[in-house]
Scaffold this active site. Structure first.
Site, PDB file in Angstrom:
ATOM      1  N   ASP A 166       0.784  -1.250   0.000  1.00 20.29           N
ATOM      2  CA  ASP A 166       0.000   0.000   0.000  1.00 20.29           C
ATOM      3  C   ASP A 166       0.814   1.297   0.000  1.00 20.29           C
ATOM      4  O   ASP A 166       1.776   1.425   0.770  1.00 20.29           O
ATOM      5  CB  ASP A 166      -0.863   0.095   1.265  1.00 20.29           C
ATOM      6  CG  ASP A 166      -1.630  -1.151   1.596  1.00 20.29           C
ATOM      7  OD1 ASP A 166      -1.526  -2.134   0.873  1.00 20.29           O
ATOM      8  OD2 ASP A 166      -2.326  -1.121   2.614  1.00 20.29           O
ATOM      9  N   GLU A 216     -10.412  -3.191   3.979  1.00 20.25           N
ATOM     10  CA  GLU A 216      -9.132  -2.566   4.334  1.00 20.25           C
ATOM     11  C   GLU A 216      -9.048  -1.158   3.726  1.00 20.25           C
ATOM     12  O   GLU A 216      -9.721  -0.854   2.748  1.00 20.25           O
ATOM     13  CB  GLU A 216      -7.950  -3.400   3.792  1.00 20.25           C
ATOM     14  CG  GLU A 216      -7.906  -4.813   4.359  1.00 20.25           C
ATOM     15  CD  GLU A 216      -6.671  -5.608   3.925  1.00 20.25           C
ATOM     16  OE1 GLU A 216      -6.015  -6.166   4.807  1.00 20.25           O
ATOM     17  OE2 GLU A 216      -6.369  -5.678   2.720  1.00 20.25           O
TER      18      GLU A 216
HETATM   19  C1  FRU Z   1      -3.779  -3.697   2.742  1.00 23.11           C
HETATM   20  C2  FRU Z   1      -3.130  -4.069   4.062  1.00 23.11           C
HETATM   21  C3  FRU Z   1      -3.561  -3.120   5.155  1.00 23.11           C
HETATM   22  C4  FRU Z   1      -2.445  -3.231   6.150  1.00 23.11           C
HETATM   23  C5  FRU Z   1      -1.245  -3.407   5.251  1.00 23.11           C
HETATM   24  C6  FRU Z   1      -0.196  -4.318   5.807  1.00 23.11           C
HETATM   25  O1  FRU Z   1      -3.100  -4.172   1.634  1.00 23.11           O
HETATM   26  O2  FRU Z   1      -3.433  -5.415   4.396  1.00 23.11           O
HETATM   27  O3  FRU Z   1      -4.845  -3.387   5.694  1.00 23.11           O
HETATM   28  O4  FRU Z   1      -2.342  -2.112   6.971  1.00 23.11           O
HETATM   29  O5  FRU Z   1      -1.713  -3.926   4.027  1.00 23.11           O
HETATM   30  O6  FRU Z   1       0.945  -4.342   5.012  1.00 23.11           O
END
Ligand code: FRU
Length: 460
Positions: free
Chosen positions: A22, A194
């Site tokens: 992300d 998410e």
């Molecule tokens: C989304 C996610 C988020 C988390 C991060 C962990 O892709 O799963 O929810 O904060 O990636 O790397």
């Protein structure tokens, strides 16, 4: 086995090595765009999460920096960053304006929200030791914070992934947070939720709209992860949706988008160009994960109601080198080792078919076509993707009925194809690991004569 083509992107951001997911803490401040991101400094799969960092003066040319937020007592999961102009947080000293990041501290049994701040425009970050929001939960993450002027407070959208709920909190100072309201479960709930965000956009007619978006994994439109949004109203406490849930992107590889804070006059976002379904196996060992192109996000009021639109940021036009114009059917030779941008427009009254075939030395690699009111993108199976479950396949989206000119805008990089159509109303973002570099594009019109057509190909 074929020799693998060089998949390293030419005009998309990817770090020199290792894993990213992300985008985090996107921020524009004093002439620089800050791009933080989920980064594993020790490997090419997910783990050891830190916030890596890149900056750019123009959203086009990126420079990689050292890790900004290293893992310590916990891993540093996703979150956001703001400029605290009024020093509401009290982190500022001697008139220095703090940048404040709000992220999820992750341990196997707890996810709580923490702050870090910088007093030198993001060069060095200091951790604030105590969590500012701890719900004593294993899954509670991805805070996205913005300043809400009408109620003079910070608003945070944060997700309860398992419950498929977004909770909004308010705070005068980024430290003390009060629950305001809960949104969901609603829309697509086939996977955990998410990376939520609530933001407002103002379009060129001066109309403002509120957008709620959240990603889900799995349960996306074509398998694996995806992203949905609602348009509606926000009164400082509650977001009320006025549309059903819709997909932001009809490709497979657009996840965890968030907007840059501090870009007055426009809203810009980008996403991790990947899908959790196969992200950890993509055929680029040593470096996995790329960001999408940055896009301007706005809302148009169509006769059928308001709709989200996305357009590649205008700064990307700086990459255009040589251009070739033509109309009608054509077979275009592409230059190996260059990026390519295609712009096609044709008369909107015509129920025409446009088809682009992307061809390499070993054959057909992808198809994009507009036909019978549908935008269709086909990714063919390749030698290097045969172990990627869900890679090969067809992605479909309804083509918007709009009067006037129709348009398609495509960006082809070494390992991706992004398609914007119908004035940005329909977007498909896809990784594309062709067998061999794509060296030829056939543009065809089928069934009908295309009228008023204009095609441009730019090398980038
Ligand atoms: C989304 C996610 C988020 C988390 C991060 C962990 O892709 O799963 O929810 O904060 O990636 O790397």
């Amino acid at each position: 086995t074929l020799k693998r083509p060089n998949y390293r992107p030419l005009f998309h951001y990817a770090p020199a090595a290792n894993w990213i997911n992300d985008p985090n803490g996107l921020l524009y401040h004093r002439g620089l765009y800050h791009l933080y991101y989920q980064y594993n400094p020790h490997g090419d799969t997910h783990g050891n999460m830190n916030w890596g960092k890149a900056t750019s003066p123009d959203l086009v040319h990126w420079k990689e920096h050292d890790v900004a937020l290293p893992q310590h007592a916990h891993e540093i999961f996703s979150g956001s960053a703001v400029v605290d102009w009024r020093n509401t947080s009290g982190f500022g000293r001697d008139g220095m304006i703090p940048l404040v990041a709000c992220y999820t501290g992750h341990t196997p049994h707890n996810q709580s929200q923490f702050l870090a701040y910088s007093l030198d425009d993001g060069e060095r970050w200091t951790y604030h030791p105590e969590p500012v929001l701890d719900a004593q939960k294993t899954d509670f993450r991805d805070p996205k914070v913005f300043w809400h002027q009408p109620t003079e407070q910070w608003i945070m959208a944060i997700v309860h992934p398992v419950e498929r709920q977004i909770e909004l909190f308010g705070s005068p100072n980024l430290h003390d947070w009060t629950s305001l309201s809960v949104f969901g479960p609603v829309g697509a709930t086939g996977g955990i939720w998410e990376v939520p965000e609530l933001f407002s956009v103002v379009n060129e007619h001066g109309e403002s709209h509120w957008v709620m978006k959240v990603d889900l994994n799995p349960g996306g439109p074509f398998g694996g992860s995806g992203v949905q949004y609602w348009l509606g109203e926000f009164d400082g406490v509650t977001f009320s949706a006025r549309t059903p849930a819709r997909w932001v992107d009809h490709g497979k590889d657009f996840y965890a988008a968030i907007t840059f804070s501090g870009t007055p006059g426009r809203t810009v976002w980008l996403a991790w160009m990947n899908n959790w379904q196969y992200a950890q196996q993509v055929p680029t060992p040593g470096q996995r994960g790329t960001m999408s192109l940055p896009r301007v996000v706005t809302v148009q009021n169509d006769p059928e109601g308001p709709v989200l639109t996305q357009a590649p940021v205008p700064e990307l036009t700086a990459l255009r080198q040589q251009e070739e114009n033509w109309s009608g059917e054509a077979c275009l030779n592409l230059q190996a080792g260059q990026g390519h941008e295609f712009r096609l427009t044709w008369d909107g009254q015509d129920a025409a078919t446009v088809r682009l075939k992307f061809i390499s030395a070993t054959g057909l690699e992808a198809i994009v076509e507009v036909r019978e009111g549908i935008l269709r993108l086909v990714r063919t199976a390749t030698e290097h993707t045969k172990n990627l479950d869900g890679y090969a396949g067809e992605h479909l989206a309804r083509w918007p009925e709009i009067a006037g000119m129709q348009d398609l805008h495509l960006f082809l990089d070494s390992s991706s194809l992004e398609v914007f159509g119908g004035g940005g109303r329909v977007v498909m973002t896809n990784l594309l690991y062709s067998n061999q570099p794509i060296t030829e594009v056939e543009v065809q019109s089928i069934d009908t004569e295309l009228n008023g057509q204009h095609w441009t190909l730019s090398l980038m």
